[in-house]
Design a protein around this motif. Structure first.
Motif, PDB file in Angstrom:
ATOM      1  N   GLN A 101       0.983   7.579  -5.994  1.00 11.14           N
ATOM      2  CA  GLN A 101      -0.083   8.585  -5.983  1.00 11.14           C
ATOM      3  C   GLN A 101       0.449   9.987  -5.693  1.00 11.14           C
ATOM      4  O   GLN A 101      -0.195  10.986  -6.013  1.00 11.14           O
ATOM      5  CB  GLN A 101      -1.139   8.221  -4.931  1.00 11.14           C
ATOM      6  CG  GLN A 101      -1.902   6.935  -5.209  1.00 11.14           C
ATOM      7  CD  GLN A 101      -2.782   7.040  -6.439  1.00 11.14           C
ATOM      8  OE1 GLN A 101      -3.323   8.093  -6.744  1.00 11.14           O
ATOM      9  NE2 GLN A 101      -2.902   5.942  -7.170  1.00 11.14           N
ATOM     10  N   ASP A 133       2.081   2.018  -3.352  1.00  6.41           N
ATOM     11  CA  ASP A 133       0.981   2.604  -4.129  1.00  6.41           C
ATOM     12  C   ASP A 133       0.805   4.081  -3.771  1.00  6.41           C
ATOM     13  O   ASP A 133       0.591   4.924  -4.643  1.00  6.41           O
ATOM     14  CB  ASP A 133      -0.311   1.824  -3.855  1.00  6.41           C
ATOM     15  CG  ASP A 133      -1.473   2.338  -4.698  1.00  6.41           C
ATOM     16  OD1 ASP A 133      -1.340   2.357  -5.938  1.00  6.41           O
ATOM     17  OD2 ASP A 133      -2.501   2.727  -4.112  1.00  6.41           O
ATOM     18  N   GLN A 135       0.828  -1.203   0.000  1.00  6.40           N
ATOM     19  CA  GLN A 135       0.000   0.000   0.000  1.00  6.40           C
ATOM     20  C   GLN A 135       0.869   1.263   0.000  1.00  6.40           C
ATOM     21  O   GLN A 135       0.560   2.237  -0.672  1.00  6.40           O
ATOM     22  CB  GLN A 135      -0.941   0.035   1.214  1.00  6.40           C
ATOM     23  CG  GLN A 135      -1.852   1.260   1.164  1.00  6.40           C
ATOM     24  CD  GLN A 135      -2.637   1.492   2.439  1.00  6.40           C
ATOM     25  OE1 GLN A 135      -2.755   0.598   3.266  1.00  6.40           O
ATOM     26  NE2 GLN A 135      -3.170   2.694   2.597  1.00  6.40           N
TER      27      GLN A 135
END
Length: 428
Positions: free
Chosen positions: A62, A58, A55
């Motif tokens: 972003q 990720d 995560q």
């Protein structure tokens, strides 16, 4: 005796851990970033580390959508730092872990990337990731709440007040007054009718107190796990009438611990109730701390009492092995510094107060009295750590006293947060 000593050691260790944990939260609370650059990551013990790192990678991708170049760079640096730290963990610790990382403002438009991992005293229940200008500390602060809560209720036929006892802290909640008439009846009323109306008014008042106090007690989060019981105080026969009348909610009623005399039925009456319920509360934190402070005050008022207070006096008695119990305020925020002059070798040791979030190296150290060269920091120690070390050398008990009751607050405000009950009077 061995079991009592072992239990005391466990309680002392818990008090010490609580002090350290509270201090670490204060340091984290003082840290600030610009914009939403500080990351707070809570990882429960059953969360797989590889899921967390996936995560975070990720989130790193972003970050490309963040318009501010500085914010984007700082958040990516923080994520990279967290990912690097997590490589050392195959699994989270038994209670999980909280990770705090980001560019901390250090003044003068400068920032410093800090990464801090906290292993909490209780299990982290839910996974969370948050970016803000400050660290998210509420889940950890909630762990400072005392495990067990007692309900307090004092009443007579004129008024009532209720509140909580949380560990060492008495928390007043609310109260109410009655419309019960006095025993003197007005003219024109028969004594029988007057007494009947008076009994109805008393019943209505008890019902109102029971309903409102019960609502406050039942509103306590985790009532069935944390709520240990109710102490009821007041004059005779009021408290007996109230307890026997089942005016409290049935879940609260069955948790009545005992009835205790109390001359006050206002907010002050809650403190009187706790004092008078010492036997029922034996082993609860506030009573143990009150007992230690009571010993100190009894010795203090004697003409040649075995008591000392203030850092200098207590330190001398510790070094002489004369201290039976060392009393330290939980509010103490001081460090013991060893300073030296690199030019002429001069050295001095002093204790200074330090604000939450500040570091000893940032304090002004002054100049050498011999050659006027700047003094440099060579050693520092938290005052509680340093005094505890001295105490351990002479088998002295150490009690960390909270300030949530009157005597505990006095330890800090009137005696500088450091006091001792001695094995014998020393005059030091």
């Amino acid at each position: 005796m061995a079991e009592e000593h072992s239990q005391h050691e466990i309680e002392k260790d818990e008090a010490r851990k609580r002090y350290e944990f509270k201090k670490s939260l204060e340091r984290l609370e003082e840290k600030e970033g610009s914009g939403t650059e500080l990351i707070s990551l809570y990882i429960p013990p059953d969360k797989q580390i590889y899921d967390v790192t996936a995560q975070l990678r990720d989130e790193y991708g972003q970050c490309a959508n963040i318009k501010s170049k500085q914010t984007r760079s700082n958040v990516q640096s923080a994520l990279s730092s967290i990912l690097a730290r997590l490589k050392y963990f195959k699994n989270p610790p038994p209670n999980g872990m909280a990770v705090f990382c980001g560019a901390i403002n250090v003044g003068g438009d400068k920032t410093d990337l800090e990464s801090i991992i906290v292993e909490p005293p209780e299990v982290i229940q839910t996974y969370s990731y948050r970016c803000s200008s400050t660290f998210e500390l509420e889940p950890l602060k909630a762990m400072l709440d005392d495990k067990y809560v007692y309900g307090l209720l004092v009443l007579d036929r004129r008024e009532a007040y209720w509140g909580f006892l949380r560990g060492t802290h008495i928390e007043p909640i609310n109260g109410t007054h009655s419309t019960v008439p006095g025993k003197q009846r007005k003219g024109g009323q028969s004594s029988v009718r007057f007494e009947r109306l008076r009994l109805i008014a008393i019943h209505d008042f008890y019902s109102k107190v029971g309903e409102r106090a019960s609502a406050a007690f039942l509103a306590e989060p985790n009532f069935f796990e944390k709520f240990k019981g109710v102490l009821i105080g007041g004059p005779m026969p009021t408290k007996e009438e109230f307890a026997a009348g089942n005016f409290l909610h049935h879940e609260v009623q069955k948790r009545i611990i005992g009835l205790f005399d109390s001359s006050y039925t206002n907010e002050f009456g809650l403190r009187e109730l706790v004092d008078n319920a010492q036997e029922a509360l034996r082993g609860v934190g506030i009573m143990d701390e009150k007992a230690e402070m009571s010993r100190f005050f009894k010795e203090l008022i004697k003409e040649n009492g075995a008591a000392a207070y203030g850092e200098d006096s207590v330190r001398l008695n510790l070094e002489a092995g004369a201290v039976d119990t060392l009393l330290l305020s939980e509010k103490l925020r001081k460090v013991r510094l060893t300073l030296n002059c690199r030019n002429c070798g001069y050295e001095e040791v002093k204790t200074v107060k330090i604000e939450a979030g500040k570091k000893a190296k940032d304090l002004p150290f002054g100049y050498c009295p011999k050659c006027q060269s700047p003094l440099a920091l060579s050693k520092e120690a938290d005052i509680i750590d340093e005094l505890t070390e001295l105490a351990d050398a002479s088998n002295t008990r150490v009690e960390i006293i909270s300030e949530d009751f009157e005597e505990g607050a006095m330890l800090y405000s009137a005696f500088g947060g450091i006091a001792a009950v001695l094995r014998y009077p020393t005059g030091m």
